[in-house]
Design an enzyme around this catalytic site. Structure first.
Site, PDB file in Angstrom:
ATOM      1  N   GLY A 252      75.203 -60.847 -13.090  1.00 49.29           N
ATOM      2  CA  GLY A 252      75.957 -61.059 -11.853  1.00 49.29           C
ATOM      3  C   GLY A 252      75.449 -60.219 -10.703  1.00 49.29           C
ATOM      4  N   ASN A 253      76.206 -60.171  -9.639  1.00 50.05           N
ATOM      5  CA  ASN A 253      75.852 -59.331  -8.493  1.00 50.05           C
ATOM      6  C   ASN A 253      77.115 -58.722  -7.904  1.00 50.05           C
ATOM      7  OD1 ASN A 253      76.819 -61.029  -6.126  1.00 50.05           O
ATOM      8  ND2 ASN A 253      75.522 -62.498  -7.221  1.00 50.05           N
ATOM      9  N   ARG A 254      76.943 -57.849  -6.922  1.00 45.38           N
ATOM     10  CA  ARG A 254      78.060 -57.023  -6.442  1.00 45.38           C
ATOM     11  C   ARG A 254      78.835 -57.628  -5.281  1.00 45.38           C
ATOM     12  NH1 ARG A 254      75.360 -52.007  -4.641  1.00 45.38           N
ATOM     13  NH2 ARG A 254      77.427 -51.563  -3.825  1.00 45.38           N
TER      14      ARG A 254
END
Ligand code: FMN
Length: 415
Positions: free
Chosen positions: A218-220
């Site tokens: 995923g990413n932030r």
């Protein structure tokens, strides 16, 4: 629904310029009133003003450092930072000298430079002796400033310094604050309704690419910037759909929009394309994974089955922005976002240019991200490019302010 038209209710960043007239002591009332109403106030006095009112008073009341010079805190480039952050600039009192300097765009101190660096509405409260106010030079300067969109409050008729009376007295602090906030409301009013009935799709958040039932790549991205755009679009009258990739439920509550929750890039692509078929504007704020795990296991991946290193094979996801641009209907406006970690502004813009050359969206918003920038923050910094690579807007501030800047460009692109 978030109301952009309630300057009196939302917290604003207000610059209070104070110049060297006897009424400078009354400017303290302007600062206090604005702070009491919950606004963030930065006082920028002239050297002359500090002969009438003490710097510690202004710092204590505004709760922010006060300086007159462009040579303090040079690393911050204070005048540009202040000018960009401001929602509103109030100058009280405005001397004859300061009006003349403003009319000519002089930038010899922090106030002058800040005024040139801001796009915020400027409200001035002149105060001077009647002869000075009536002098043709002052009259001409006032005409120039009015033509340039500067708003005036007062001066009023009343008692002046010593035994004098007449036109030239500064308006009362509370009247200045009320008038200044009303100016901002009117400015917002011109935006309100400019997207009336426009169908806007906003993707927000970050995709998660699962490789087993409990894990993902995923990413932030928190979704805050996309949601700020959705809220502002709705407040401007748009019919909004948010395709929300893993956005905390609490963040979408209160936004007048249809929310379509999605998880992975493939789900997001499907939802965005379906909504875009009916949309006038698509804003691709979401951080969409470029790759996804080639295989999604039915059972949790066991550590015991791996060695000291583990390799995850990834395959390319569809490029949603490129596909939207390729399928764009006539008149549809597509806005891309490019999150870049490159700290150098010029180099970042070059990356944006390369991207918009590959995927000619109507607008490409380059935003600076990093360990401490962009993601999960309340603030954002952007450069907006158009096909051909020209930078048409550059701003930083809260995500709500950035949203307004982007939608101002969208509104222009639609006309
Ligand atoms: C006691 C005193 C009161 C003054 N009051 C005013 C005033 O009300 N309005 C004005 O335009 N100038 C007034 N001046 C003149 C300004 O201080 C002077 O023009 C100065 O250059 C203004 O600088 P600034 O605009 O950078 O603060 C006053 C000067 C003194 C000494």
């Amino acid at each position: 629904m978030i109301d952009v038209n309630a300057a009196a209710e939302r917290s604003l960043t207000v610059i209070v310029g104070i110049t060297g007239g006897i009424a400078a002591y009354k400017a303290v009332g302007v600062v206090r009133d604005l702070v009491k109403r919950g606004h963030e106030v930065h006082v920028v006095p002239t050297e002359g003003a500090l002969r009438f009112v003490g710097l510690p008073t202004l710092e204590a009341l505004s709760r922010n450092p006060v300086t007159t010079s462009v040579w303090d805190d040079v690393s911050e480039v204070r005048h540009v930072a202040l000018g960009r952050r401001a929602d509103l600039v109030v100058i009280a009192p405005a001397t004859a000298d300061s009006l003349a300097r403003m009319a000519h765009g002089l930038a010899s101190d922090l106030l002058g430079t800040t005024l040139l660096a801001t796009e915020a509405p400027v409200v001035v409260a002149p105060a001077m002796h009647p002869q000075m106010w009536e002098h043709p030079a002052t009259r001409a300067n006032v005409v120039t400033l009015r033509e340039r969109g500067v708003h005036l409050v007062g001066p009023v008729v009343g008692a002046l310094t010593g035994d004098d009376a007449g036109i030239g007295r500064m308006a009362e602090p509370e009247d200045i604050v009320t008038a200044a906030l009303a100016v901002l409301d009117r400015t917002s009013e011109t935006r309100r309704g400019d997207l009336s009935g426009v169908r806007v799709v906003v993707s927000a958040g970050g995709t998660r690419e699962p490789f087993d039932p409990v894990r993902f790549v995923g990413n932030r991205s928190s979704g805050r910037q996309g949601l700020a755009i959705a809220a502002d679009a709705a407040a401007r009258g748009a019919v909004v759909t948010v395709v929300a990739a893993n956005v905390e439920a609490g963040l979408t509550a209160g936004i007048d929009a249809t929310v379509v929750p999605v998880g992975s890039a493939l789900e997001l692509a499907e939802a965005v394309h379906a909504a875009a078929a009916e949309a006038d504007v698509v804003v691709m704020t979401a951080a969409v994974a470029d790759y996804r795990p080639a295989e999604v296991l039915a059972e949790k991946l066991k550590k015991d089955a791996q060695g000291e290193r583990m390799t995850l094979e990834l395959v390319r996801n569809p490029d949603v922005l490129a596909d939207l641009v390729a399928a764009r209907r006539s008149g549809q406006v597509i806005v891309g976002f490019a999150a870049e970690t490159e700290p150098d502004r010029d180099a970042r813009v070059e990356l944006g240019r390369a991207k918009i050359a590959r995927k000619p969206a109507d607008l490409l918003v380059v935003n600076h991200v990093g360990w401490t920038a962009g993601f999960e923050r309340e603030e954002n910094a952007i450069e907006v490019l158009v096909p051909g690579g020209a930078v048409v807007r550059e701003t930083s501030g809260t995500k709500a302010e950035v949203a307004t800047a982007v939608l101002d460009l969208v509104a222009t692109a639609l006309t």
